[in-house]
Each structure stands twice: as structure tokens, then as C-alpha cells.
Design a protein around this motif. Sequence first.
Motif, PDB file in Angstrom:
ATOM      1  N   LEU A  79       0.812  -1.232   0.006  1.00 48.34           N
ATOM      2  CA  LEU A  79      -0.086  -0.043  -0.195  1.00 48.34           C
ATOM      3  C   LEU A  79       0.865   1.257  -0.027  1.00 48.34           C
ATOM      4  CD1 LEU A  79      -2.532  -1.120   2.899  1.00 48.34           C
ATOM      5  CD2 LEU A  79      -2.852  -1.085   0.095  1.00 48.34           C
ATOM      6  N   HIS A  80       2.036   1.207   0.706  1.00 51.40           N
ATOM      7  CA  HIS A  80       2.795   2.355   0.941  1.00 51.40           C
ATOM      8  C   HIS A  80       3.445   2.838  -0.427  1.00 51.40           C
ATOM      9  CE1 HIS A  80       6.135   4.819   2.490  1.00 51.40           C
ATOM     10  NE2 HIS A  80       6.850   4.124   1.834  1.00 51.40           N
ATOM     11  N   HIS A  81       3.814   1.812  -1.183  1.00 48.06           N
ATOM     12  CA  HIS A  81       4.476   2.070  -2.441  1.00 48.06           C
ATOM     13  C   HIS A  81       3.507   2.516  -3.496  1.00 48.06           C
ATOM     14  CE1 HIS A  81       8.302   0.966  -0.738  1.00 48.06           C
ATOM     15  NE2 HIS A  81       8.091  -0.194  -0.583  1.00 48.06           N
ATOM     16  N   ALA A  82       2.341   1.564  -3.220  1.00 45.32           N
ATOM     17  CA  ALA A  82       1.170   1.982  -4.473  1.00 45.32           C
ATOM     18  C   ALA A  82       0.846   3.526  -4.120  1.00 45.32           C
ATOM     19  CB  ALA A  82       0.109   1.136  -4.082  1.00 45.32           C
ATOM     20  N   GLU A  83       0.612   4.008  -2.964  1.00 48.92           N
ATOM     21  CA  GLU A  83       0.360   5.275  -2.671  1.00 48.92           C
ATOM     22  C   GLU A  83       1.552   6.285  -3.413  1.00 48.92           C
ATOM     23  OE1 GLU A  83      -2.341   6.761  -0.854  1.00 48.92           O
ATOM     24  OE2 GLU A  83      -3.257   5.177  -0.282  1.00 48.92           O
ATOM     25  N   GLY A  91      -4.087   8.077   1.234  1.00 54.29           N
ATOM     26  CA  GLY A  91      -5.330   7.377   1.602  1.00 54.29           C
ATOM     27  C   GLY A  91      -6.102   6.937   0.516  1.00 54.29           C
ATOM     28  N   ALA A  92      -6.260   7.518  -0.812  1.00 60.32           N
ATOM     29  CA  ALA A  92      -7.035   7.467  -1.676  1.00 60.32           C
ATOM     30  C   ALA A  92      -6.859   6.002  -2.314  1.00 60.32           C
ATOM     31  CB  ALA A  92      -6.867   8.556  -2.750  1.00 60.32           C
ATOM     32  N   VAL A  93      -5.517   5.684  -2.715  1.00 66.85           N
ATOM     33  CA  VAL A  93      -5.394   4.573  -3.316  1.00 66.85           C
ATOM     34  C   VAL A  93      -5.712   3.559  -2.421  1.00 66.85           C
ATOM     35  CG1 VAL A  93      -3.483   2.974  -4.267  1.00 66.85           C
ATOM     36  CG2 VAL A  93      -3.671   5.564  -4.929  1.00 66.85           C
ATOM     37  N   SER A  94      -5.229   3.537  -1.209  1.00 65.99           N
ATOM     38  CA  SER A  94      -5.704   2.280  -0.323  1.00 65.99           C
ATOM     39  C   SER A  94      -7.171   2.190   0.040  1.00 65.99           C
ATOM     40  CB  SER A  94      -5.135   2.597   1.225  1.00 65.99           C
ATOM     41  OG  SER A  94      -3.417   2.753   1.018  1.00 65.99           O
ATOM     42  N   LYS A  95      -7.802   3.216   0.013  1.00 69.08           N
ATOM     43  CA  LYS A  95      -9.341   3.151   0.006  1.00 69.08           C
ATOM     44  C   LYS A  95     -10.197   2.312  -1.264  1.00 69.08           C
ATOM     45  CE  LYS A  95     -13.502   5.639   0.573  1.00 69.08           C
ATOM     46  NZ  LYS A  95     -14.283   7.074   0.475  1.00 69.08           N
ATOM     47  N   ALA A  96      -9.545   2.759  -2.203  1.00 65.02           N
ATOM     48  CA  ALA A  96      -9.924   2.059  -3.587  1.00 65.02           C
ATOM     49  C   ALA A  96      -9.597   0.350  -3.617  1.00 65.02           C
ATOM     50  CB  ALA A  96      -9.370   2.734  -4.905  1.00 65.02           C
ATOM     51  N   ILE A  97      -8.435   0.181  -3.072  1.00 67.41           N
ATOM     52  CA  ILE A  97      -8.053  -0.982  -3.017  1.00 67.41           C
ATOM     53  C   ILE A  97      -8.881  -1.891  -1.979  1.00 67.41           C
ATOM     54  CG2 ILE A  97      -6.080  -2.545  -2.092  1.00 67.41           C
ATOM     55  CD1 ILE A  97      -4.080  -0.735  -3.280  1.00 67.41           C
ATOM     56  N   GLY A  98      -9.045  -1.181  -0.956  1.00 69.97           N
ATOM     57  CA  GLY A  98     -10.192  -2.073  -0.143  1.00 69.97           C
ATOM     58  C   GLY A  98     -11.365  -2.131  -0.494  1.00 69.97           C
TER      59      GLY A  98
END
Length: 219
Positions: A79-83, A91-98
Motif C-alpha cells: 500500500l505504501h509504495h502504491a500510494e 489514503g485514496a489508493v488504499s481506500k480504492a484497494i479496500g
Amino acid sequence: MTKESFYCTSHHRGSPLGMPEAMNVKAQALLNAVKWVEEQHGSGTLGDIIRRCSPPVRERYISGIAIEWHPQHEFVEFLHHAEAVIRQPRGAVSKAIGAEGARINTRSMTKRAVMYVASPEFLLRRIASLWHQFNDQGDMRVLGIDDRHADIELAALPNPNELFCATITGWCEVIGAAIGFDRPRSEHISCRARGDQQCIWRVAFTPVSATIAPPAPGR
């Protein structure tokens, strides 16, 4: 922060000094995240993320099986690297992944349940009770639900992390829609990673009465 310093300093295993035991999660979450990145942002972006990851995460990407347990910190590292690579608001990328994980993991179950149960509260409590099928620590609880919102707590996580919490924000929103909430909006109103005492999500939705047009005069 370098890849090595992130991997070495951001996560803790249990120790005699009283540090909490590391949490394990099913690899399904990481594989769902990989699928979302590739579908939404392309294989080139996914490659950039994987190259930044530590060897254990790269190995999990190559050979991981959805049902196997692995350290939560590997998922958080991805998640850290994707962000960092995708560069959306924090947090938007992590939210979408969730959210994507919720769509994949609960699609068949909610379809089966809705055939027999009309109560969103029953479905929400049932889904919350499945937490330990995918995570070996923590406890998901429905604190309350009324005609405008539901409050959900995630208790006893050993190492609260804001990006992991962001995935739960996305998860809550999708689950809300799946069980019948109208236009659900999920907000992480209290977060231990931000220094609060509890991790609580509020899933607000439009009351059913507000979506029904009033009868025309004279009818």
C-alpha cells in the motif's frame, strides 16, 4: 524514506519488551490489490510498485496463494509504495484497494444471503463476524445502526496503520451498498493510528423515506 528503512522500521514483531505480536492476513488482500493496480493503472505502474517492494513482498506477488497467511506488514508495504507511485491524495489508493477487495470477497456471499434475509443489520453483523477468516488478530464489531448510519469498530489491532485503516474505509462503503444501504458514504471518524483511543467507521446512508417521492396532490 528508503525501501529498506520503511521495511525495517515500520513494523514490529512480538518481543519480551512488550511489543505486540505481528498480525497475519490472508494473501487474498495483497492479490486483490495487485489486480486493482494492474486493471486501473496498467502493468507498467504495477511493475514500478513491485520493484520498490522488499524481497518478501516481491516473492509473495510471484508465488502467493490467496488462502495462505502472511504478515500484515507486507500488505501495508505494498500500500505504501502504491500510494507513492500512483500519487493521489493520501489514503485514496488504499481506500480504492479496500473497496475492490470487498467487491471480490463478498459478492457471492451477499447475493446468497439477500435471498433469505431482508435485514441490512443482520447482514452487516454477519459480515463483520467473518473478520477472522481473513485476519488472525483484531475484532470487528457493529456498534450500532439506525435509519441514517451504522458505526463499526475494529478493536485490538496490534499495530494500527493509517493505510490499512484506509482500506477498511473503502471496504465499509462497498459493504454498505451490498447489504442495501442507499448511497453509503464511509468515514473513519476515530483512528488509533492518528492517536485516538478507538478505530471507528461511520457509514452514513440516505434514509429509505428520503428516496421515495411523495404522492402527487389528490392521489
